[in-house]
Scaffold this active site. Structure first.
Site, PDB file in Angstrom:
ATOM      1  N   VAL A  35      50.183  29.492  30.744  1.00 34.42           N
ATOM      2  CA  VAL A  35      49.683  30.864  30.797  1.00 34.42           C
ATOM      3  C   VAL A  35      50.494  31.712  31.775  1.00 34.42           C
ATOM      4  CG1 VAL A  35      47.610  32.273  30.831  1.00 34.42           C
ATOM      5  CG2 VAL A  35      47.421  29.859  30.351  1.00 34.42           C
ATOM      6  N   LEU A  88      68.567  22.851  46.013  1.00 33.68           N
ATOM      7  CA  LEU A  88      67.922  24.135  46.246  1.00 33.68           C
ATOM      8  C   LEU A  88      68.921  24.961  47.045  1.00 33.68           C
ATOM      9  CD1 LEU A  88      65.485  22.188  45.626  1.00 33.68           C
ATOM     10  CD2 LEU A  88      64.128  23.627  47.127  1.00 33.68           C
TER      11      LEU A  88
END
Length: 602
Positions: free
Chosen positions: A51, A476
């Site tokens: 969602v 990262l």
């Protein structure tokens, strides 16, 4: 009047407000709305895998064309909380999206019913309004007001929460006479524009800072006309990139700590006047305010009155829609030019272009593993001015903003304020859904790519093609670079030896297998000489199979991308060697001018 369920009335209003697409995930508490969606027809629905992904698809959809409003739909409880990140992203970047959530029945909302949560209270800080509708008869008015709010003033998102019993209740609603409410935007006065123009004319080295509000207001042509009338160089912000073409003679480059150009910062630091239009003085643009503001006069034009003075107090502020203000700026500038009252800015504009031709970063490296700079150089060669780039955060975004080129509004679709990892894939799907024939190119580092990688299956299922450039160093990267200040390299490595793909070495996740497993196409590149051919092949595969196509570039593990480490735009550290000959930056906007000799002097 016609009698219908409140859910059906909501769907009919969506259609009359111009909605043709929605993104979402059905569930028990929102099923009446989905039943109305199917029965009514006319709104194409894309089933997301997450969602939050649906909310980012709605963002991408909105950002693609003027007037679009993306709609995302989910059931109660966790579906609503999943969409909060999308709402935060949307409000930060002034993007109107409508989130519709299902809710437990009104009688048990406060009785810890299954998946019942006060989503309106949770969403209020990141929306223009968030409301749980407790009376079915209020549904038409709430939806009408939602569209009015999303479009008025500074645009932004709205959440409407519909208890399942409210959705199913029948109401009287006359669809045929429904009309959207008038949109409100503040408008500058001629006196305000005259004062701002007189302040501008009194300066010697003025700049225009064009923010995302110029694009939102559909005022880019007026911006360029005003710049050309006055001869004033323009600095687009990251959200305003594309408001003036990169190759325009008055484009001075971007300014900032990270997503900036060497020539942009150099020109800004020599300026004595700044006219900001539709911008919010974001901290990655300004850096230290004492450095940014020193010796400069500022005029700030913004559609939201409370934005003026929020970051620093300008010398003069005008609350106005960017288009309304620029119409008057153009009108006043034409009159001043006819009267011979506009100063000659040609020397100042030429100085900005001289910097553009001399202060460049190197992009051409033949190293293996690939240096990221080469990836963007090859992208510039293959993807033309029609390309819609989509990206969110990380060294990939920062380097892309430093080295790619954008020529049109809404062709750099970037998550500016929130920057959530995982944003890029669903946002790119939303962009490609809004413009099915466009060349959409997404840009991600490996961590952003992995966050919502399941959404690639949405592109495969619904035949939504685009090209995704994945720069993979199994790190990262942005956080690692920030950790240099702490002399650590802690919890930022993604490396491991994949027992199923030993050929990857320590690069870990086999993105090619994952993408193919999700129904998409993927190409891995380890040699920079093969990047161009891979991008061309990706375009062909996307067109043939109508699915997302991933091009993964295996990068060197550690690259430090140019940025300030002192929060000072006058102190950007260049970690890599700079361009000293034209071949070092073959796709730069201006051919590198070597001081003391012409570019072709050998």
């Amino acid at each position: 009047m016609a009698r219908m369920t409140a859910a059906r009335a909501a769907v009919e209003i969506l259609k009359r407000e111009g909605v043709t697409s929605a993104f979402g995930v059905p569930g028990a508490a929102i099923n009446p709305f989905y039943a109305a969606l199917e029965a009514s027809g006319g709104i194409n629905h894309t089933l997301a895998r997450h969602v939050e992904g649906a909310s980012h698809m709605a963002e991408g959809y909105t950002r693609t064309h003027p007037g679009n409003i993306g709609v995302c739909v989910g059931t109660s409880g966790p579906a609503g909380t999943d969409m909060i990140t999308g709402l935060y992203s949307a409000i930060g970047d002034s993007v109107p999206i409508l989130c519709i959530t299902g809710q437990a029945p009104t009688a048990v909302i406060h009785k810890e019913d299954f998946q019942a949560v006060d989503i309106a209270s949770i969403a209020k800080p990141v929306t223009k309004t968030a409301v749980t509708v407790l009376e079915a008869a209020q549904v038409p008015g709430v939806f009408q007001q939602a569209f009015h709010l999303m479009r008025s003033g500074r645009p932004g998102p709205v959440l409407i929460d519909l208890p399942v019993d409210v959705q199913q209740t029948e109401i009287e609603f006359d669809v045929d006479t429904y009309e959207p409410l008038p949109v409100y935007k503040p408008v500058a006065t001629r006196a305000q524009i005259a004062k701002a123009l007189s302040m501008l004319n009194a300066s010697e080295r003025p700049l225009i800072v064009a923010g995302g509000g110029v694009i939102t207001a559909e005022a880019t042509e007026l911006l360029v006309e005003f710049a050309e009338l006055t001869g004033i160089p323009v600095v687009p912000t990251l959200m305003g990139w594309g408001a003036i073409p990169d190759d325009h003679e008055l484009n001075a480059g971007m300014v900032g700590l990270q997503t900036s150009h060497r020539y942009g910062n150099a020109t800004f630091l020599e300026s004595d006047f700044v006219l900001g239009i539709g911008n919010r003085w974001a901290n990655r643009h300004t850096g230290r305010l004492d450095v940014y503001t020193a010796g400069r006069t500022f005029v700030h034009v913004d559609v939201e009155p409370t934005q003026i003075g929020k970051i620093f107090a300008p010398d003069y502020g005008i609350a106005s829609d960017a288009k309304a203000a620029l119409e008057l700026f153009v009108e006043a500038a034409r009159e001043s030019r006819a009267a011979g009252a506009l100063p000659d800015r040609s020397a100042w504009a030429a100085a900005a272009q001289e910097k553009k031709a001399t202060l460049q970063r190197r992009t051409h490296f033949d190293d293996i593993p690939i240096k990221p700079q080469r990836v963007y150089e090859e992208m510039n060669k293959v993807f033309g001015p029609e390309t819609r780039y989509v990206t969110t955060i990380g060294l990939s975004q920062i380097a892309g903003a430093q080295m790619l080129h954008v020529y049109r509004p809404r062709h750099w679709i970037n998550c500016g304020q929130a920057g959530p990892l995982g944003w890029t894939i669903p946002a790119a799907l939303g962009v490609a859904k809004a413009d099915p024939e466009a060349q959409v190119v997404a840009l991600s580092g490996d961590y952003d790519f992995q966050f919502m990688i399941e959404e690639l299956a949405v592109g495969a299922q619904h035949k939504i093609p685009y090209v995704h450039v994945l720069v993979n160093n199994s790190y990262l990267g942005l956080i690692r670079q920030a950790q240099r200040a702490f002399d650590i390299d802690f919890q930022v490595k993604l490396e491991f030896e994949n027992i199923n793909s030993p050929e990857l070495g320590v690069y870990g996740v086999d993105h090619v297998k994952v993408a193919e497993g999700l129904g998409c196409k993927a190409i891995r590149v380890t040699d920079p000489a093969e990047l161009g051919a891979a991008f061309e092949q990706a375009k062909k595969l996307a067109a043939e199979f109508r699915v997302p196509v991933v091009v993964e570039a295996i990068l060197e593990r550690v690259t430090n991308i140019s940025m300030s480490v002192t929060n000072d735009i006058g102190n950007v550290v260049e970690f890599e060697e700079l361009a000293t000959e034209p071949g070092h930056a073959p796709t730069s906007i201006r051919t590198l001018k070597v001081r003391g000799r012409t570019p072709d002097a050998g």
